[in-house]
Motif scaffolding. Structure first.
Motif, short mmCIF file in Angstrom:
data_model
loop_
_atom_site.label_atom_id
_atom_site.label_comp_id
_atom_site.label_asym_id
_atom_site.label_seq_id
_atom_site.Cartn_x
_atom_site.Cartn_y
_atom_site.Cartn_z
N GLN A 1 0.82 -1.22 0.00
CA GLN A 1 0.00 0.00 0.00
C GLN A 1 0.85 1.26 0.00
O GLN A 1 0.53 2.24 -0.69
CB GLN A 1 -0.94 0.00 1.21
CG GLN A 1 -1.99 1.09 1.15
CD GLN A 1 -3.02 0.94 2.25
OE1 GLN A 1 -2.78 0.32 3.28
NE2 GLN A 1 -4.18 1.51 2.06
N ALA A 2 1.92 1.26 0.76
CA ALA A 2 2.77 2.46 0.83
C ALA A 2 3.39 2.77 -0.53
O ALA A 2 3.49 3.93 -0.93
CB ALA A 2 3.87 2.25 1.87
N VAL A 3 3.80 1.72 -1.26
CA VAL A 3 4.38 1.93 -2.59
C VAL A 3 3.29 2.39 -3.57
O VAL A 3 3.52 3.24 -4.42
CB VAL A 3 5.05 0.64 -3.08
CG1 VAL A 3 5.56 0.80 -4.52
CG2 VAL A 3 6.21 0.26 -2.16
N GLN A 4 2.11 1.79 -3.44
CA GLN A 4 1.01 2.19 -4.33
C GLN A 4 0.70 3.68 -4.19
O GLN A 4 0.36 4.35 -5.17
CB GLN A 4 -0.24 1.36 -4.01
CG GLN A 4 -0.11 -0.10 -4.44
CD GLN A 4 -1.28 -0.94 -3.99
OE1 GLN A 4 -2.06 -0.54 -3.12
NE2 GLN A 4 -1.41 -2.13 -4.55
N SER A 5 0.82 4.20 -2.99
CA SER A 5 0.58 5.63 -2.79
C SER A 5 1.57 6.47 -3.60
O SER A 5 1.20 7.47 -4.23
CB SER A 5 0.72 5.97 -1.29
OG SER A 5 0.61 7.36 -1.10
N HIS A 6 2.84 6.04 -3.62
CA HIS A 6 3.83 6.77 -4.42
C HIS A 6 3.53 6.63 -5.91
O HIS A 6 3.71 7.60 -6.67
CB HIS A 6 5.23 6.22 -4.12
CG HIS A 6 5.69 6.47 -2.72
ND1 HIS A 6 5.62 7.71 -2.12
CD2 HIS A 6 6.23 5.64 -1.79
CE1 HIS A 6 6.10 7.64 -0.89
NE2 HIS A 6 6.46 6.39 -0.65
N CYS B 1 2.89 9.78 -8.47
CA CYS B 1 3.71 9.96 -9.68
C CYS B 1 2.82 10.01 -10.92
O CYS B 1 2.99 10.87 -11.79
CB CYS B 1 4.70 8.80 -9.77
SG CYS B 1 6.13 9.15 -10.81
N ALA B 2 1.85 9.10 -10.99
CA ALA B 2 0.95 9.06 -12.15
C ALA B 2 0.06 10.29 -12.21
O ALA B 2 -0.19 10.85 -13.30
CB ALA B 2 0.09 7.79 -12.09
N GLN B 3 -0.42 10.74 -11.07
CA GLN B 3 -1.26 11.94 -11.02
C GLN B 3 -0.49 13.16 -11.55
O GLN B 3 -1.01 13.92 -12.37
CB GLN B 3 -1.72 12.23 -9.59
CG GLN B 3 -2.84 11.34 -9.09
CD GLN B 3 -3.19 11.65 -7.64
OE1 GLN B 3 -2.33 12.03 -6.85
NE2 GLN B 3 -4.44 11.48 -7.29
N GLU B 4 0.72 13.33 -11.07
CA GLU B 4 1.49 14.51 -11.47
C GLU B 4 1.86 14.44 -12.96
O GLU B 4 1.86 15.46 -13.65
CB GLU B 4 2.75 14.64 -10.61
CG GLU B 4 2.46 14.83 -9.12
CD GLU B 4 1.59 16.05 -8.83
OE1 GLU B 4 1.69 17.03 -9.59
OE2 GLU B 4 0.80 16.01 -7.86
N ALA B 5 2.15 13.24 -13.45
CA ALA B 5 2.44 13.09 -14.88
C ALA B 5 1.20 13.43 -15.72
O ALA B 5 1.31 14.08 -16.76
CB ALA B 5 2.91 11.67 -15.17
N ALA B 6 0.04 12.99 -15.24
CA ALA B 6 -1.20 13.29 -15.97
C ALA B 6 -1.51 14.78 -15.95
O ALA B 6 -1.92 15.36 -16.98
CB ALA B 6 -2.36 12.50 -15.35
N ILE B 7 -1.30 15.40 -14.80
CA ILE B 7 -1.54 16.85 -14.70
C ILE B 7 -0.61 17.60 -15.67
O ILE B 7 -1.04 18.52 -16.39
CB ILE B 7 -1.30 17.33 -13.25
CG1 ILE B 7 -2.42 16.81 -12.35
CG2 ILE B 7 -1.21 18.85 -13.18
CD1 ILE B 7 -2.15 17.01 -10.86
#
Length: 352
Positions: A235-240, A244-250
């Motif tokens: 879970q902790a890795v999934q949060s990262h 990362c994916a959110q910021e790339a999409a933004i």
């Protein structure tokens, strides 16, 4: 809309000539000579510059699409400088773009260059690949008029520097040097326009690099196992990974919005906003990616640092988030309370 064939061609070419070893070698040697020869043969550095000026044709959006792909591959070449910046300046002054790699003086606040009696004197700072290319384009803007000047870098005294990515950002000092060519800048071309266009190139490079970083992080965490299962399932890795994916999409959506606006005008409000948004995305995404990679993220033999170090360098070039936030704030003040909502929703269109 950029032809998908152009994007696919750039993707294949950069993938072939800018692998891990080539990027490492470029940092050690100062320039990727073989990679440059390959991309030059395809004409990619001169896309967006009119053929009559020595360019390869196409428009600015085409050139930006190629830069985005270049950012994803950490291409260690002056692609942005040769066509989108230097080529644009030279073409505006009705000067021919040289055949080889060209760089441009970014317009550092500490520059003190003058053009007196047709001779160039003074200092330009943080010139990309100043030590690696022969031709440098400088925009001498005294506030009343702007002149585009092409000079030989060998005629300058050079003080070598590198940015965080290990790419040269040199200081060049000229003492009454005769230019190779010069001419008055075209309409709308001045120091301010160069700053916006430079920021635009960094937005596109960062958007590409962030997308590649997100994909690399997902791939690594699915391959790396701990306690008998891929670390991506923790879970902790999934949060990262999500961060990362959110910021790339933004960053990707923001870059797309700027490219759409360029069909109508110079998109200055959108470029300023994009430089803020994508620079902040770079900060958040690199932190998350390195957390997800653990110790591997600090390993020189692994490619993550090719992307993260470039993101950290590019976010500060042509104005950082603080500078462009101030520009946006001043625009908001200028339009007043009644103009705030139209500015937020309409961007540059609301500024008239």
């Amino acid at each position: 809309m950029t032809d998908q064939l152009l994007i696919d061609t750039a993707e294949r070419l950069f993938g072939d000539v800018c692998d891990f070893a080539a990027v490492e070698a470029a940092e050690a040697e100062g320039f990727a000579t073989d990679a440059w020869s390959a991309v030059a043969e395809m004409g990619l550095p001169w896309i967006g510059v009119d053929e009559a000026a020595g360019g390869a044709g196409g428009d600015l959006v085409d050139a930006l699409a190629v830069l985005r792909v270049a950012g994803a591959h950490a291409v260690p070449l002056p692609l942005a400088e040769t066509g989108v910046l230097a080529g644009w300046l030279l073409a505006s002054a009705e000067l021919t773009v040289p055949d080889g790699a060209v760089t441009v003086a970014p317009g550092d606040p500490a520059d003190d260059l003058t053009l007196t009696d047709g001779l160039v004197s003074g200092t330009v700072n943080r010139v990309p690949w100043g030590s690696a290319v022969n031709d440098l384009v400088i925009l001498v803007d005294d506030g009343d008029s702007a002149t585009v000047v092409l000079v030989d870098t060998a005629s300058a005294t050079l003080e070598p520097y590198v940015n965080l990515a290990g790419e040269s950002r040199d200081t060049l000092v000229f003492d009454r040097v005769e230019p190779l060519a010069s001419g008055p800048a075209g309409d709308g071309v001045d120091a301010d326009a160069l700053l916006y266009r430079g920021a635009l190139t960094r937005v596109m490079l960062m958007a590409g690099a962030l997308d590649a970083m997100s994909r690399l992080t997902v791939s690594y965490t699915h391959e790396r196992e701990q306690f008998g299962r891929p670390v991506a399932r923790f879970q902790a890795v999934q949060s990262h990974l999500v961060t990362c994916a959110q910021e790339a999409a933004i960053a990707g959506v923001t870059a797309d919005a700027v490219m759409r606006r360029l069909a109508h005008d110079e998109a200055r409000f959108e470029i300023a906003a994009a430089k803020v948004v994508v620079s902040e995305a770079a900060t958040k995404a690199t932190a998350a990616a390195h957390q997800a990679h653990g110790a591997m993220g600090l390993t020189k033999e692994y490619e993550l640092h090719h992307l993260s170090r470039r993101l950290w360098a590019w976010r500060n070039e042509y104005g950082g988030a603080r500078y462009w936030s101030q520009v946006l704030g001043e625009a908001v003040v200028d339009v007043g309370g009644d103009g705030l909502y139209p500015l937020i929703t309409g961007g540059s269109a609301a500024l008239g």
